[in-house]
Design an enzyme around this catalytic site. Structure first.
Site, mmCIF file in Angstrom:
data_model
loop_
_atom_site.group_PDB
_atom_site.id
_atom_site.type_symbol
_atom_site.label_atom_id
_atom_site.label_comp_id
_atom_site.label_asym_id
_atom_site.label_seq_id
_atom_site.Cartn_x
_atom_site.Cartn_y
_atom_site.Cartn_z
ATOM 1 C CE1 TYR A 58 72.215 18.180 53.291
ATOM 2 C CE2 TYR A 58 74.626 18.173 53.343
ATOM 3 C CZ TYR A 58 73.403 18.323 53.993
ATOM 4 O OH TYR A 58 73.389 18.631 55.325
ATOM 5 N NE ARG A 61 76.971 22.428 52.102
ATOM 6 C CZ ARG A 61 76.846 21.831 53.291
ATOM 7 N NH1 ARG A 61 75.673 21.345 53.681
ATOM 8 N NH2 ARG A 61 77.893 21.702 54.068
ATOM 9 C CD GLN A 87 83.347 23.099 64.229
ATOM 10 O OE1 GLN A 87 82.223 23.334 64.693
ATOM 11 N NE2 GLN A 87 84.258 24.032 64.079
ATOM 12 C CG HIS A 105 79.965 18.373 62.489
ATOM 13 N ND1 HIS A 105 80.166 19.736 62.538
ATOM 14 C CD2 HIS A 105 79.745 17.976 63.761
ATOM 15 C CE1 HIS A 105 80.042 20.145 63.789
ATOM 16 N NE2 HIS A 105 79.798 19.103 64.559
ATOM 17 C CB THR A 175 85.412 27.145 64.029
ATOM 18 O OG1 THR A 175 84.078 26.753 64.387
ATOM 19 C CG2 THR A 175 86.274 27.241 65.281
ATOM 20 C CB SER A 176 81.277 30.939 64.145
ATOM 21 O OG SER A 176 80.574 29.723 63.916
#
Ligand code: BV8
Length: 232
Positions: A58, A61, A87, A105, A175-176
């Site tokens: 994290y 990121r 998301q 999220h 988005t997937s």
């Protein structure tokens, strides 16, 4: 379709932030992280097994997001007074000036108590804190994001679900559409009669739900698509 829309809503994934240099969830695995499965790292089990490693991921990121700037896609969406469901855990839509952002999220910008006692604190993304304990109940602190197997924040989920039931056009960006229950919002919008416009660089699990699918990068397509809306 957009020019006539009365209640448009946007729904975005990691592809919206890709051109800002924030790698998508699955592409985040570069360098030393390439050998790890992000779904395993972004989980309570992963955190329990090796909290220091998960927090280093994290921190990696967070430092990346601190270097990032909103791209033309964020700015185009932020110029629309819509509900923006995302998301993404980065703060780029907020930094672009978007007013109503629903982060399904959670946010990588905060740490919170792992035992959900209510404590949370802002994190300086450029200088992410080391592992710590909750000052209120001594449980471990962890990023304020929703991990796999964890429940989405119920108030934000309810607001997003209501927005998708009421919208007349849902603009789905980058988005997937593989993660649930978030991806289920596209079906909820469609079943409530909304038109679905998809922007992605490639087909996704949402393709079958698209009324219109625009292939291209969100930083290129969104400004053009939304200029039509702004002109009315
Ligand atoms: C829950 C925060 C239950 C963390 C994230 C089996 C089948 C179905 C579901 C499940 C299953 N097993 C388990 C589940 C449930 C699970 C799930 O869906 N798993 C998936 C992997 C199958 N879901 C959960 O666990 C959720 N919780 O169900 O709880 C429960 C109920 C009651 C009580 C207790 C528990 C929680 C899910 C949330 C996980 N957290 N993020 C963090 O970030 O660290 S999800 C994470 O991955 C992202 O937030 C994102 O939403 C998701 C997908 O990531 P990416 O693939 O990177 O991004 P994206 O999907 O957006 O893909 C990128 C797209 O952009 C691509 O399509 C690409 O083509 C496109 N693109 C790239 N560049 C561009 C572009 N498009 C435009 N322009 C560009 N430039």
């Amino acid at each position: 379709m957009l020019a006539r829309a009365q209640r448009p809503v946007s729904f975005s994934g990691a592809g919206l932030s890709a051109e800002s240099g924030v790698s998508t969830f699955r592409d985040a695995q570069t360098g030393m992280w390439a050998k790890y499965d992000p779904v395993a790292l972004a989980s309570p089990q992963g955190f329990a097994a090796d909290p220091a490693m998960v927090l280093e991921w994290y921190a990696h990121r967070r430092r990346g997001i601190a270097q990032a700037e909103p791209n033309a896609g964020h700015n185009a969406l932020a110029g629309m007074d819509w509900t923006h469901i995302t998301q993404n855990v980065d703060d780029l839509l907020h930094r672009a000036g978007a007013k109503r952002v629903l982060q399904l999220h959670g946010s990588i910008k905060i740490d919170r108590c792992h035992h959900e006692c209510g404590f949370e604190q802002d994190v300086e993304l450029a200088n992410p804190p080391p592992m710590g304990s909750c000052p209120a109940c001594s449980a471990p602190l962890r990023p304020g994001v929703v991990w796999f197997g964890e429940q989405l924040p119920i108030d934000i989920w309810s607001e997003a679900e209501a927005a998708c039931r009421e919208c007349d056009v849902l603009v789905v960006v980058g988005t997937s559409a593989v993660v649930y229950p978030a991806a289920g919002l596209i079906t909820i919008a469609r079943e409530s009669g909304a038109k679905v416009i998809i922007i992605n660089t490639q087909p996704s699990d949402a393709s079958a739900l698209a009324d219109i699918e625009l292939f291209g990068t969100s930083g290129t397509v969104l400004p053009k698509l939304l200029a039509a809306k702004r002109s009315d």
